[in-house]
Design an enzyme around this catalytic site. Structure first.
Site, PDB file in Angstrom:
ATOM      1  CD  GLU A 188      -1.934  37.088  33.322  1.00 33.87           C
ATOM      2  OE1 GLU A 188      -0.921  36.393  33.087  1.00 33.87           O
ATOM      3  OE2 GLU A 188      -2.676  36.921  34.301  1.00 33.87           O
ATOM      4  CB  CYS A 211      -0.983  31.707  27.534  1.00 36.15           C
ATOM      5  SG  CYS A 211      -2.175  31.395  28.837  1.00 36.15           S
TER       6      CYS A 211
HETATM    7  P1  NAD Z   1      -2.144  39.445  20.068  1.00 42.22           P
HETATM    8  O1  NAD Z   1      -1.024  40.011  20.844  1.00 42.22           O
HETATM    9  O2  NAD Z   1      -2.040  39.382  18.599  1.00 42.22           O
HETATM   10  O3  NAD Z   1      -3.490  40.259  20.389  1.00 42.22           O
HETATM   11  C1  NAD Z   1      -4.007  40.368  21.696  1.00 42.22           C
HETATM   12  C2  NAD Z   1      -4.841  41.624  21.813  1.00 42.22           C
HETATM   13  O4  NAD Z   1      -3.990  42.763  21.758  1.00 42.22           O
HETATM   14  C3  NAD Z   1      -5.871  41.809  20.705  1.00 42.22           C
HETATM   15  O5  NAD Z   1      -7.060  42.292  21.267  1.00 42.22           O
HETATM   16  C4  NAD Z   1      -5.214  42.853  19.815  1.00 42.22           C
HETATM   17  O6  NAD Z   1      -6.124  43.627  19.068  1.00 42.22           O
HETATM   18  C5  NAD Z   1      -4.491  43.703  20.835  1.00 42.22           C
HETATM   19  N1  NAD Z   1      -3.345  44.474  20.338  1.00 42.22           N
HETATM   20  C6  NAD Z   1      -2.409  44.079  19.457  1.00 42.22           C
HETATM   21  N2  NAD Z   1      -1.480  45.058  19.294  1.00 42.22           N
HETATM   22  C7  NAD Z   1      -1.827  46.071  20.102  1.00 42.22           C
HETATM   23  C8  NAD Z   1      -1.280  47.353  20.376  1.00 42.22           C
HETATM   24  N3  NAD Z   1      -0.159  47.772  19.787  1.00 42.22           N
HETATM   25  N4  NAD Z   1      -1.913  48.155  21.262  1.00 42.22           N
HETATM   26  C9  NAD Z   1      -3.024  47.736  21.892  1.00 42.22           C
HETATM   27  N5  NAD Z   1      -3.613  46.526  21.655  1.00 42.22           N
HETATM   28  C10 NAD Z   1      -3.020  45.713  20.776  1.00 42.22           C
HETATM   29  O7  NAD Z   1      -2.402  37.992  20.683  1.00 42.22           O
HETATM   30  P2  NAD Z   1      -3.391  36.841  20.181  1.00 42.22           P
HETATM   31  O8  NAD Z   1      -2.852  36.235  18.933  1.00 42.22           O
HETATM   32  O9  NAD Z   1      -4.809  37.308  20.204  1.00 42.22           O
HETATM   33  O10 NAD Z   1      -3.269  35.776  21.391  1.00 42.22           O
HETATM   34  C11 NAD Z   1      -2.232  34.862  21.513  1.00 42.22           C
HETATM   35  C12 NAD Z   1      -1.182  35.350  22.485  1.00 42.22           C
HETATM   36  O11 NAD Z   1      -1.770  35.670  23.739  1.00 42.22           O
HETATM   37  C13 NAD Z   1      -0.144  34.274  22.792  1.00 42.22           C
HETATM   38  O12 NAD Z   1       1.123  34.870  22.826  1.00 42.22           O
HETATM   39  C14 NAD Z   1      -0.557  33.768  24.171  1.00 42.22           C
HETATM   40  O13 NAD Z   1       0.470  33.166  24.898  1.00 42.22           O
HETATM   41  C15 NAD Z   1      -1.041  35.037  24.793  1.00 42.22           C
HETATM   42  N6  NAD Z   1      -1.925  34.787  25.930  1.00 42.22           N
HETATM   43  C16 NAD Z   1      -1.407  34.940  27.187  1.00 42.22           C
HETATM   44  C17 NAD Z   1      -2.191  34.657  28.305  1.00 42.22           C
HETATM   45  C18 NAD Z   1      -1.634  34.777  29.691  1.00 42.22           C
HETATM   46  O14 NAD Z   1      -2.400  34.732  30.627  1.00 42.22           O
HETATM   47  N7  NAD Z   1      -0.332  34.917  29.882  1.00 42.22           N
HETATM   48  C19 NAD Z   1      -3.526  34.251  28.129  1.00 42.22           C
HETATM   49  C20 NAD Z   1      -4.020  34.125  26.832  1.00 42.22           C
HETATM   50  C21 NAD Z   1      -3.208  34.400  25.742  1.00 42.22           C
END
Ligand code: NAD
Length: 514
Positions: A267, A301
Site C-alpha cells: 500500500e 496517502c
Molecule cells: P516510509 O516509506 O518512509 O516508511 C514506511 C515504513 O517502511 C516504516 O515503518 C519504515 O521503517 C519502513 N521501511 C522503510 N524502508 C524500508 C526498507 N528498505 N525495508 C523495510 N522497511 C522499510 O513512509 P512514511 O513516511 O512512514 O509514510 C508516508 C508514505 O506512506 C506516503 O508515501 C503515503 O502515501 C504512504 N501511505 C500509503 C498508504 C496506502 O494505503 N496506500 C497508507 C498510508 C501511507
C-alpha cells in the site's frame, strides 16, 4: 511537558512510560538493553518517551515464538478466533479517547482524526468478527464421475506488518485483525516516527491474549527503522510481508520479498486528483477539495494533490478556494478549534519547501503562499501553511507525491482531457469527480475512466470506509490490505479433489491402462 490536553494521564493509562521496551513476543516484553529511539511530538516539539530498539537476537526470539504460536492458533476454529478479535474491539472502545489522543500528539493529526483512526480500528474488528464465519471457498463440479472438487483456504503463517507514520495504529488493525481471524500470527514493525502508538496497541492486545490464556507469539511487536523492516522482508519464515509506506520503500520490500519468492502486499504512495466539471455542485466540490487537500496537513496517502478544473468554472473554483484557505486555522492538533496541525518532522518541512521552490522554478504560480510558521504555538518548527499553486500536470513536482499540504490547480477543456491528466501520473490510489451529470460520472467510472483503485463521485479523495477493498494501482503497489475480500491475501488456497468411485479416471480423458 505542558499538559493542558491531558496527555500525561492518557499515556499513563496506556502504559507508556518515559522509557519503554519495544520488543514484545505477545504478552512478554524483551529487554534488548541497547539503543533507544526517541519519539518527539510534532505538536509542541516535546520528547514524549523513548522506545528500545529491536536487535537481531530479540527478533529471532519473536519469530521462533510466532512459529510456535501459529501451530496452536491455526487449530482454533475461525469463529473462536473471531471472538478474540471481538474482545480486542471492545478493549479499543474502552481506550478510544486515550489512544486517539496519543495518535494526535505523536503523529500530529487533529484529535478528531485521532479518534476517527481508533474508530476505524474498532470497525475493522467488527468487520473481521463477521468475516470469521465467512471465509468461504467455492465448490465446483468435477468432470469425472463420483468425484467431488472444492477449494478451501488455510492460514499462511507469520504475517510481517510494516506500517507508515501517518496512520500509526489503523493500518496495523487493517492487517492484523483480518490476518488473525484467518489463523495467521502477526509481527508488527510500526513506523520509527510513531513507535509509542505501537507500544500502546501491544499493551491492549497483550491483555486480551493473556486474559484468554492464549500462547505467546500470536501478535508481536518489533521496533526500529528500515533495518528492522529488512529483518522481515528478507526472512523466508515470513510468508507474507504487508508494507504500507512510500513507493521507494515498497520497491525495496518487493525486491527483497520477491528474491525469496515470498508474497508482498503493498500500500504505497498516491497522487490523487479531483476533477471538477462545469456540472459540479460547487459547495460540495469546494468542501471536498478543501478537506482532501489540507486534512491531516496533507499527510494522507489519499490527500488531494491535484485539482483538475474545467476552464468555464476555473476562476470561480480558484476564488472560492483561495477564500476558504484564508479561513484555515493552523495550530496544535489537540485544540479542536484548529483545522490544520503540523507536519511529522523537520525533514518533512524541508521536503515541502523544496517542492514549492521546484514547482515555481518549473513555472508554477503560487495562489496561496506557503511557508513555515514561527512564534508562539509553533515552536516545534513543523507547522506549515497549506498552499495552492497553479501548475501543469507534466511538471516534475506535480508528478510526485510530496507529503505536505500543497494543492496543484490544473485547467482542462474536455472531460477526456481531464481523465487523461488524472491518469497521467505514476501513482494510482484515489480519484474523484465532482459532477451532477450522469454521463460524466459514468465515463469517469468506466474502464476508460479513472485508473485508480478508488474512484469517487461527489466525494473527495480521502476518508474511505472500511467495507470496500482499499488500495491502488501502478506505483501505489496493487495491494488491498482490508475490506471486501482482501482476506484472501492472508490465506493460501488449496484445491481438493476427492474420488469416491471404484475407478481411477484421469482428467481430460487421458488413458493410461496397463
Ligand atoms: P516510509 O516509506 O518512509 O516508511 C514506511 C515504513 O517502511 C516504516 O515503518 C519504515 O521503517 C519502513 N521501511 C522503510 N524502508 C524500508 C526498507 N528498505 N525495508 C523495510 N522497511 C522499510 O513512509 P512514511 O513516511 O512512514 O509514510 C508516508 C508514505 O506512506 C506516503 O508515501 C503515503 O502515501 C504512504 N501511505 C500509503 C498508504 C496506502 O494505503 N496506500 C497508507 C498510508 C501511507
Amino acid at each position: 511537558m505542558a499538559d493542558q490536553y491531558g496527555i500525561k494521564a492518557a499515556l499513563e493509562r496506556l502504559g507508556i512510560k518515559a522509557e519503554n521496551l519495544g520488543t514484545s513476543t505477545g504478552n512478554q516484553w524483551v529487554d534488548t538493553g541497547k539503543e533507544y529511539i526517541s519519539s518527539y511530538s510534532p505538536a509542541d516539539g516535546a520528547l514524549i518517551a523513548k522506545v528500545q530498539l529491536t536487535d537481531q537476537e530479540a527478533y529471532e526470539r519473536v519469530i521462533v515464538q510466532a512459529q510456535e504460536a501459529f501451530k496452536k492458533w491455526r487449530e482454533i476454529p475461525a469463529p473462536q478466533r473471531g471472538e478474540i478479535v471481538r474482545q480486542i474491539g471492545n478493549a479499543l472502545r474502552e481506550v478510544k479517547a486515550d489512544l486517539g489522543k496519543l495518535v494526535s500528539y505523536e503523529m500530529g493529526k487533529s484529535y478528531q482524526e485521532g479518534l476517527g483512526e481508533v474508530q476505524e480500528m474498532i470497525d475493522i474488528c467488527d468487520f473481521a468478527v463477521g468475516l470469521s464465519r465467512q471465509l468461504y471457498g467455492l465448490t465446483m463440479h468435477s468432470e469425472r464421475p463420483s468425484h467431488r472438487m472444492y477449494e478451501q483456504w488455510h492460514p499462511l503463517g507469520i504475517v510481517g506488518i510494516i506500517s507508515a507514520f501517518n496512520f500509526p495504529v489503523a493500518v496495523w488493525s487493517w492487517n492484523s485483525m483480518i490476518a488473525m481471524v484467518c489463523g495467521d500470527v502477526c509481527v508488527w514493525k510500526p513506523s520509527e516516527k510513531a513507535p509509542l502508538s505501537g507500544v500502546a496497541c501491544q499493551h491492549i492486545i497483550a491483555k486480551v491474549l493473556s486474559d484468554n490464556s492464549l500462547p505467546e507469539g500470536i501478535s508481536a511487536l518489533i521496533v526500529g527503522d528500515y533495518k528492522v523492516g529488512e529483518y522481515l522482508s528478507k526472512d523466508h519464515r515470513v510468508p507474507l510481508v504487508s508494507a504500507t509506506g512510500s513507493t521507494r520503500m515498497g520497491k525495496l520490500v518487493a525486491q527483497a520479498v520477491g528474491q525469496r519468492l515470498g508474497r508482498s502486499l503493498l500500500e504505497l504512495g498516491g497522487n490523487n486528483a479531483i476533477i471538477v466539471t462545469e456540472n459540479a455542485d460547487m459547495d460540495i466540490a469546494i468542501r471536498g477539495a478543501l478537506f482532501g487537500a489540507v486534512g491531516t496537513a496533507g499527510q494522507r496517502c489519499t490527500t488531494t494533490r491535484r485539482l483538475i478544473v474545467q476552464e468555464g468554472v476555473y476562476d470561480e473554483v480558484k476564488n472560492r478556494l483561495v477564500a476558504a484557505y484564508g479561513k484555515l486555522v493552523i495550530g496544535n492538533p489537540l485544540d479542536e478549534k484548529n483545522h490544520v496541525g503540523p507536519l511529522i518532522d523537520q525533514d518533512a518541512v524541508k521536503m515541502y519547501l523544496i517542492a514549492i521552490e521546484k514547482v515555481k522554478s518549473e513555472g508554477g504560480k503560487e495562489l496561496v503562499r506557503g511557508g513555515v510558521l514561527q512564534g508562539e504555538g509553533y515552536e516545534s518548527g513543523c507547522y506549515v501553511k497549506p498552499c495552492i499553486i497553479e501548475a501543469e500536470n507534466h511538471f516534475e513536482m506535480v508528478q510526485q507525491e510530496t507529503f505536505a499540504p500543497i494543492l496543484y490547480l490544473l485547467k482542462y477543456k474536455t472531460l477526456d482531457q481531464a481523465i487523461e491528466m488524472q491518469n497521467a501520473v505514476p501513482q494510482g490510489l484515489s480519484s474523484a469527480i465532482m459532477t451532477l451529470n450522469m454521463r460524466e460520472a459514468e465515463a469517469f467510472l468506466s474502464a476508460a475512466g479513472s485508473d485508480c483503485g478508488i474512484a469517487n463521485v461527489n466525494i473527495g479523495t480521502s476518508g474511505a470506509e472500511i467495507g470496500g477493498a482499499f488500495g491502488g494501482e501502478k506505483e501505489t503497489g496493487g495491494g488491498r490490505e482490508s475490506g471486501s475480500d482482501a482476506w484472501k491475501a492472508y490465506m493460501r488456497r488449496q484445491t481438493n479433489t476427492i474420488n469416491y468411485s471404484t475407478a481411477l479416471p484421469l482428467a481430460q480423458g487421458i488413458k493410461f491402462d496397463i
